[in-house]
Design an enzyme around this catalytic site. Sequence first.
Site, PDB file in Angstrom:
ATOM      1  N   ASP A  65       0.872  -1.333  -0.024  1.00  0.00           N
ATOM      2  CA  ASP A  65       0.126   0.056   0.111  1.00  0.00           C
ATOM      3  C   ASP A  65       0.938   1.419   0.014  1.00  0.00           C
ATOM      4  O   ASP A  65       1.576   1.534   0.828  1.00  0.00           O
ATOM      5  CB  ASP A  65      -0.984  -0.012   1.255  1.00  0.00           C
ATOM      6  CG  ASP A  65      -2.014   1.242   1.163  1.00  0.00           C
ATOM      7  OD1 ASP A  65      -1.645   2.222   0.751  1.00  0.00           O
ATOM      8  OD2 ASP A  65      -2.901   1.145   2.197  1.00  0.00           O
ATOM      9  N   TYR A 160      -5.537  17.234  -7.280  1.00  0.00           N
ATOM     10  CA  TYR A 160      -4.751  16.071  -7.875  1.00  0.00           C
ATOM     11  C   TYR A 160      -3.478  16.961  -8.698  1.00  0.00           C
ATOM     12  O   TYR A 160      -2.394  16.687  -8.598  1.00  0.00           O
ATOM     13  CB  TYR A 160      -5.391  15.765  -9.098  1.00  0.00           C
ATOM     14  CG  TYR A 160      -4.858  14.758 -10.039  1.00  0.00           C
ATOM     15  CD1 TYR A 160      -4.669  13.399  -9.770  1.00  0.00           C
ATOM     16  CD2 TYR A 160      -4.513  15.240 -11.248  1.00  0.00           C
ATOM     17  CE1 TYR A 160      -3.754  12.449 -10.682  1.00  0.00           C
ATOM     18  CE2 TYR A 160      -3.952  14.395 -12.383  1.00  0.00           C
ATOM     19  CZ  TYR A 160      -3.577  13.086 -11.874  1.00  0.00           C
ATOM     20  OH  TYR A 160      -2.844  12.101 -12.775  1.00  0.00           O
ATOM     21  N   LYS A 164       0.655  16.450  -8.295  1.00  0.00           N
ATOM     22  CA  LYS A 164       1.663  16.497  -9.314  1.00  0.00           C
ATOM     23  C   LYS A 164       2.635  17.507  -9.563  1.00  0.00           C
ATOM     24  O   LYS A 164       3.548  17.315 -10.011  1.00  0.00           O
ATOM     25  CB  LYS A 164       0.633  15.994 -10.799  1.00  0.00           C
ATOM     26  CG  LYS A 164      -0.319  14.916 -10.590  1.00  0.00           C
ATOM     27  CD  LYS A 164       0.628  13.544 -10.163  1.00  0.00           C
ATOM     28  CE  LYS A 164      -0.486  12.330 -10.159  1.00  0.00           C
ATOM     29  NZ  LYS A 164       0.199  11.152  -9.932  1.00  0.00           N
ATOM     30  N   THR A 195      -6.346   4.256 -19.436  1.00  0.00           N
ATOM     31  CA  THR A 195      -5.964   3.335 -18.082  1.00  0.00           C
ATOM     32  C   THR A 195      -7.371   3.480 -17.241  1.00  0.00           C
ATOM     33  O   THR A 195      -8.293   4.089 -17.742  1.00  0.00           O
ATOM     34  CB  THR A 195      -5.166   3.885 -17.330  1.00  0.00           C
ATOM     35  OG1 THR A 195      -5.310   5.090 -16.580  1.00  0.00           O
ATOM     36  CG2 THR A 195      -3.831   4.052 -18.203  1.00  0.00           C
TER      37      THR A 195
END
Length: 274
Positions: A65, A160, A164, A195
Amino acid sequence: MDFSSVKGKVAIVTGASRGIGRSIATVFGEHGMKVVCAARSQEQGQAVVDEIRANGGNAVFVRTDCSRVKEIEGLVDTAVNHYGRLDGLVSNAGIGMGGTPLHEYDVEEYEKIFDINSKGVFAGMKYGAEAIFKTHSRGGFLINVASIAGLVPQRGQALYTATKFGVVGMTRAAALDYAKYGITVNVICPGYTKTSIFGDAPEQAMAFFAADCPAGRMGDPNECAYLALFLASDMARYITGAAIPVDGALSAGHQNMSSWKHPELVEGGENVVG
């Protein structure tokens, strides 16, 4: 292109059970690397290892994890104990989160995405670099998988995007730390790539992503995987600190309308506008 230099190298790939991580692990295995596949899903991760082995490669699975620092430390220790050294680590594991303005996120969501997308990458780089030094690897590498959201902010993707951007900055700073010692540190920034991160997105949404890209299509995970292979090879020893988009020009700039003076250069080009 000669990838013989990667043969026998030991590399960890996190998030190896699916998507870009699976492609990287598989391509590494196809080219003679010893691959330690890490993921949360035992079943999916072992399936990747079985595929690599069935094709003549060498791989093991370690359930991990990547939001838990101790598990990443254990992953690196297991890789070194099994293969005797570590040459590289690909920090690919991550999650997506977005579609809402910043104020609508919960603090718990902030903690969840930063735990895996930021802290998990830091831990991979930290323990990976230490193992590369301790096992006296020559031609060591760290590769992070971020996103074009780490280069160009995206609406509705505040958290997000923040993770990044952090990965890109951490990569570049670490490249400065390790350049003198022959360890390359680079980050791959995929654009819209087919994906499972897109989940059950409707066909209309997928069509939007393809149309939004200047290349007119979504990417294939193997297009990132072969870049990772190149960065792991001796051909890329002078490439470090790079944030490389794999996005069909999506992050290159804002699209606008244009018309061709000589559309006859393109087959069927009499209608070239865009």
